[in-house]
Scaffold this motif. Structure first.
Motif, short mmCIF file in Angstrom:
data_model
loop_
_atom_site.label_atom_id
_atom_site.label_comp_id
_atom_site.label_asym_id
_atom_site.label_seq_id
_atom_site.Cartn_x
_atom_site.Cartn_y
_atom_site.Cartn_z
N GLY A 34 -22.38 -7.15 19.14
CA GLY A 34 -22.61 -8.50 18.64
C GLY A 34 -24.04 -8.98 18.88
O GLY A 34 -24.55 -9.81 18.15
N GLN A 35 -24.69 -8.44 19.90
CA GLN A 35 -26.10 -8.73 20.15
C GLN A 35 -27.00 -7.80 19.34
O GLN A 35 -28.03 -8.21 18.82
CB GLN A 35 -26.43 -8.56 21.63
N LEU A 36 -26.63 -6.53 19.27
CA LEU A 36 -27.47 -5.52 18.63
C LEU A 36 -27.58 -5.70 17.11
O LEU A 36 -28.68 -5.63 16.56
CB LEU A 36 -26.91 -4.12 18.93
N MET A 37 -26.48 -5.92 16.45
CA MET A 37 -26.48 -5.89 14.99
C MET A 37 -27.29 -7.02 14.34
O MET A 37 -28.01 -6.75 13.36
CB MET A 37 -25.06 -5.83 14.46
N PRO A 38 -27.23 -8.26 14.80
CA PRO A 38 -28.11 -9.27 14.20
C PRO A 38 -29.60 -8.91 14.35
O PRO A 38 -30.39 -9.10 13.43
CB PRO A 38 -27.77 -10.56 14.96
N TRP A 39 -29.97 -8.37 15.50
CA TRP A 39 -31.36 -7.93 15.71
C TRP A 39 -31.69 -6.80 14.74
O TRP A 39 -32.75 -6.80 14.12
CB TRP A 39 -31.55 -7.47 17.16
N ALA A 40 -30.79 -5.81 14.61
CA ALA A 40 -31.03 -4.67 13.73
C ALA A 40 -31.22 -5.12 12.28
O ALA A 40 -32.11 -4.63 11.58
CB ALA A 40 -29.88 -3.66 13.83
N ARG A 41 -30.39 -6.06 11.83
CA ARG A 41 -30.55 -6.59 10.46
C ARG A 41 -31.89 -7.28 10.30
O ARG A 41 -32.59 -7.09 9.30
CB ARG A 41 -29.40 -7.54 10.13
N GLU A 43 -34.60 -6.67 11.83
CA GLU A 43 -35.66 -5.66 11.87
C GLU A 43 -35.62 -4.74 10.66
O GLU A 43 -36.48 -3.88 10.51
CB GLU A 43 -35.55 -4.82 13.14
N GLY A 44 -34.61 -4.89 9.79
CA GLY A 44 -34.52 -4.07 8.59
C GLY A 44 -33.82 -2.73 8.77
O GLY A 44 -33.91 -1.86 7.91
N PHE A 45 -33.09 -2.57 9.87
CA PHE A 45 -32.33 -1.34 10.10
C PHE A 45 -30.94 -1.50 9.48
O PHE A 45 -29.94 -1.66 10.18
CB PHE A 45 -32.23 -1.02 11.60
N THR A 46 -30.90 -1.45 8.14
CA THR A 46 -29.67 -1.80 7.42
C THR A 46 -29.14 -0.68 6.52
O THR A 46 -28.10 -0.86 5.89
CB THR A 46 -29.91 -3.05 6.56
N ASP A 47 -29.83 0.44 6.44
CA ASP A 47 -29.37 1.54 5.59
C ASP A 47 -28.28 2.32 6.32
O ASP A 47 -28.53 2.98 7.32
CB ASP A 47 -30.54 2.46 5.24
N ALA A 48 -27.05 2.25 5.82
CA ALA A 48 -25.91 2.87 6.51
C ALA A 48 -26.05 4.38 6.65
O ALA A 48 -25.48 4.97 7.56
CB ALA A 48 -24.62 2.52 5.78
N LYS A 49 -26.80 5.02 5.77
CA LYS A 49 -26.98 6.47 5.87
C LYS A 49 -27.98 6.84 6.96
O LYS A 49 -27.84 7.86 7.62
CB LYS A 49 -27.46 7.04 4.53
N THR A 50 -29.00 6.03 7.13
CA THR A 50 -30.07 6.31 8.09
C THR A 50 -29.81 5.67 9.45
O THR A 50 -30.07 6.28 10.48
CB THR A 50 -31.41 5.79 7.55
#
Length: 82
Positions: A34-41, A43-50
């Motif tokens: 819940g903390q990691l995913m909002p930050w990842a989005r 930062e643009g880390f949103t490609d499910a394959k990568t």
């Protein structure tokens, strides 16, 4: 104790991870995600394959107790981040 039916050792490519540490039962790791995913989005880390998520387990609950298991909620990154 139950024996593992099959154990495989794999050599994987090196990856860079962004992680949030968590200590507690397995059911609570969602708070770290819940903390990691909002930050990842953000930062643009949103490609499910990568940008796959990985949970790292650092302890054996039989040794440290279920409420003391250290875990890390992680996402694979493909570039440096702040």
């Amino acid at each position: 104790m139950t024996k593992a039916k099959r154990i495989r050792l794999l050599n994987l490519r090196d990856v860079q991870l962004a992680c949030v540490a968590y200590k507690g039962s397995f059911q609570g790791i969602g708070t770290a995600y819940g903390q990691l995913m909002p930050w990842a989005r953000a930062e643009g880390f949103t490609d499910a394959k990568t940008h796959k998520t990985i949970t790292l387990y650092h302890d054996d609950p039989a040794v440290v107790g279920m409420n003391n298991v250290r875990q890390s909620a992680c996402i694979i990154t493909d570039r440096d981040f702040r």
